[in-house]
Write a protein that holds these residues in place. Structure first.
Motif, PDB file in Angstrom:
ATOM      1  N   UNK A  19       0.482   8.274 -50.264  1.00 42.99           N
ATOM      2  CA  UNK A  19      -0.267   8.902 -48.727  1.00 42.99           C
ATOM      3  C   UNK A  19      -0.408   6.998 -48.797  1.00 42.99           C
ATOM      4  N   UNK A  20       0.817   7.278 -47.032  1.00 47.48           N
ATOM      5  CA  UNK A  20       0.150   5.575 -46.514  1.00 47.48           C
ATOM      6  C   UNK A  20       1.411   6.243 -44.835  1.00 47.48           C
ATOM      7  N   UNK A  21       0.475   5.300 -43.952  1.00 45.02           N
ATOM      8  CA  UNK A  21       1.350   5.452 -42.887  1.00 45.02           C
ATOM      9  C   UNK A  21       2.798   4.550 -43.165  1.00 45.02           C
ATOM     10  N   UNK A  22       3.066   3.711 -44.050  1.00 44.38           N
ATOM     11  CA  UNK A  22       3.715   2.937 -44.300  1.00 44.38           C
ATOM     12  C   UNK A  22       5.454   4.454 -44.720  1.00 44.38           C
ATOM     13  N   UNK A  23       5.068   4.861 -45.019  1.00 46.62           N
ATOM     14  CA  UNK A  23       6.471   6.558 -45.247  1.00 46.62           C
ATOM     15  C   UNK A  23       6.895   7.183 -43.765  1.00 46.62           C
ATOM     16  N   UNK A  24       6.288   6.400 -42.697  1.00 41.72           N
ATOM     17  CA  UNK A  24       6.763   6.781 -41.384  1.00 41.72           C
ATOM     18  C   UNK A  24       7.867   5.672 -40.714  1.00 41.72           C
ATOM     19  N   UNK A  25       7.435   4.439 -41.334  1.00 42.75           N
ATOM     20  CA  UNK A  25       8.162   3.392 -40.789  1.00 42.75           C
ATOM     21  C   UNK A  25       9.250   2.859 -41.147  1.00 42.75           C
ATOM     22  N   UNK A  26      10.043   2.329 -40.100  1.00 42.75           N
ATOM     23  CA  UNK A  26      11.425   2.037 -40.934  1.00 42.75           C
ATOM     24  C   UNK A  26      11.702   1.225 -41.744  1.00 42.75           C
ATOM     25  N   UNK A  27      12.246   0.755 -42.342  1.00 42.11           N
ATOM     26  CA  UNK A  27      13.288   0.233 -43.363  1.00 42.11           C
ATOM     27  C   UNK A  27      12.404  -1.476 -43.127  1.00 42.11           C
ATOM     28  N   UNK A  28      12.568  -1.862 -41.998  1.00 40.29           N
ATOM     29  CA  UNK A  28      12.492  -3.330 -41.378  1.00 40.29           C
ATOM     30  C   UNK A  28      11.229  -3.469 -40.719  1.00 40.29           C
ATOM     31  N   UNK A  29      10.739  -2.288 -40.548  1.00 37.03           N
ATOM     32  CA  UNK A  29       8.748  -2.215 -40.233  1.00 37.03           C
ATOM     33  C   UNK A  29       8.154  -2.604 -41.690  1.00 37.03           C
ATOM     34  N   UNK A  30       8.474  -1.862 -42.555  1.00 35.30           N
ATOM     35  CA  UNK A  30       7.985  -1.662 -43.926  1.00 35.30           C
ATOM     36  C   UNK A  30       7.965  -3.617 -44.390  1.00 35.30           C
ATOM     37  N   UNK A  31       9.351  -3.627 -44.025  1.00 37.85           N
ATOM     38  CA  UNK A  31       9.858  -5.169 -44.390  1.00 37.85           C
ATOM     39  C   UNK A  31       8.683  -6.521 -43.954  1.00 37.85           C
ATOM     40  N   UNK A  32       8.466  -6.094 -43.043  1.00 39.89           N
ATOM     41  CA  UNK A  32       7.940  -6.965 -41.767  1.00 39.89           C
ATOM     42  C   UNK A  32       6.087  -7.110 -42.889  1.00 39.89           C
ATOM     43  N   UNK A  33       5.805  -5.589 -42.947  1.00 41.32           N
ATOM     44  CA  UNK A  33       4.027  -5.214 -43.186  1.00 41.32           C
ATOM     45  C   UNK A  33       3.926  -5.906 -44.668  1.00 41.32           C
ATOM     46  N   UNK A  34       4.856  -5.725 -44.962  1.00 42.52           N
ATOM     47  CA  UNK A  34       4.365  -6.466 -46.450  1.00 42.52           C
ATOM     48  C   UNK A  34       4.870  -8.055 -46.177  1.00 42.52           C
ATOM     49  N   UNK A  38       1.292 -10.063 -47.981  1.00 41.53           N
ATOM     50  CA  UNK A  38       1.461 -10.823 -48.386  1.00 41.53           C
ATOM     51  C   UNK A  38       0.979 -12.254 -47.864  1.00 41.53           C
ATOM     52  N   UNK A  39       1.504 -12.820 -47.330  1.00 45.74           N
ATOM     53  CA  UNK A  39       0.900 -13.971 -46.605  1.00 45.74           C
ATOM     54  C   UNK A  39      -0.590 -14.191 -46.364  1.00 45.74           C
ATOM     55  N   UNK A  40      -1.042 -13.303 -45.529  1.00 43.55           N
ATOM     56  CA  UNK A  40      -2.208 -13.040 -45.219  1.00 43.55           C
ATOM     57  C   UNK A  40      -3.234 -13.075 -46.611  1.00 43.55           C
ATOM     58  N   UNK A  41      -2.512 -12.765 -47.755  1.00 42.29           N
ATOM     59  CA  UNK A  41      -3.197 -12.491 -49.436  1.00 42.29           C
ATOM     60  C   UNK A  41      -3.716 -11.628 -49.118  1.00 42.29           C
ATOM     61  N   UNK A  42      -3.287 -10.500 -49.466  1.00 44.94           N
ATOM     62  CA  UNK A  42      -4.428  -9.675 -49.069  1.00 44.94           C
ATOM     63  C   UNK A  42      -4.015  -8.884 -50.868  1.00 44.94           C
ATOM     64  N   UNK A  43      -5.779  -9.094 -51.055  1.00 47.86           N
ATOM     65  CA  UNK A  43      -5.610  -8.792 -52.480  1.00 47.86           C
ATOM     66  C   UNK A  43      -5.038  -7.126 -52.846  1.00 47.86           C
TER      67      UNK A  43
END
Length: 62
Positions: A19-34, A38-43
């Motif tokens: 359950x996430x807005x990630x499922x509506x993103x393109x593969x490239x958008x998801x890759x950038x989001x992750x 991760x760089x921001x340290x999302x715990x």
């Protein structure tokens, strides 16, 4: 209130529902989001990555 999009996946006999807005993103958008999160340290994301890796390690040892 808008409904959060979801997508269902099957791995073996296990059904995983994301359950996430990630499922509506393109593969490239998801890759950038992750990458950004991760760089921001999302715990929460780091804990999810750790849990997923533990599942795969356990599955390969069986």
């Amino acid at each position: 209130m808008s409904k959060i999009p979801s997508e269902e996946f099957m791995i073996g006999e296990t059904t995983i529902v994301v359950h996430s807005h990630l499922v509506t993103m393109t593969a490239e958008e998801r890759k950038l989001w992750f990458k950004t999160e991760l760089e921001k340290g999302n715990k929460i994301l780091l804990e999810i990555v750790e849990a997923a890796n533990a599942c795969f390690v356990e599955a390969t040892l069986q």
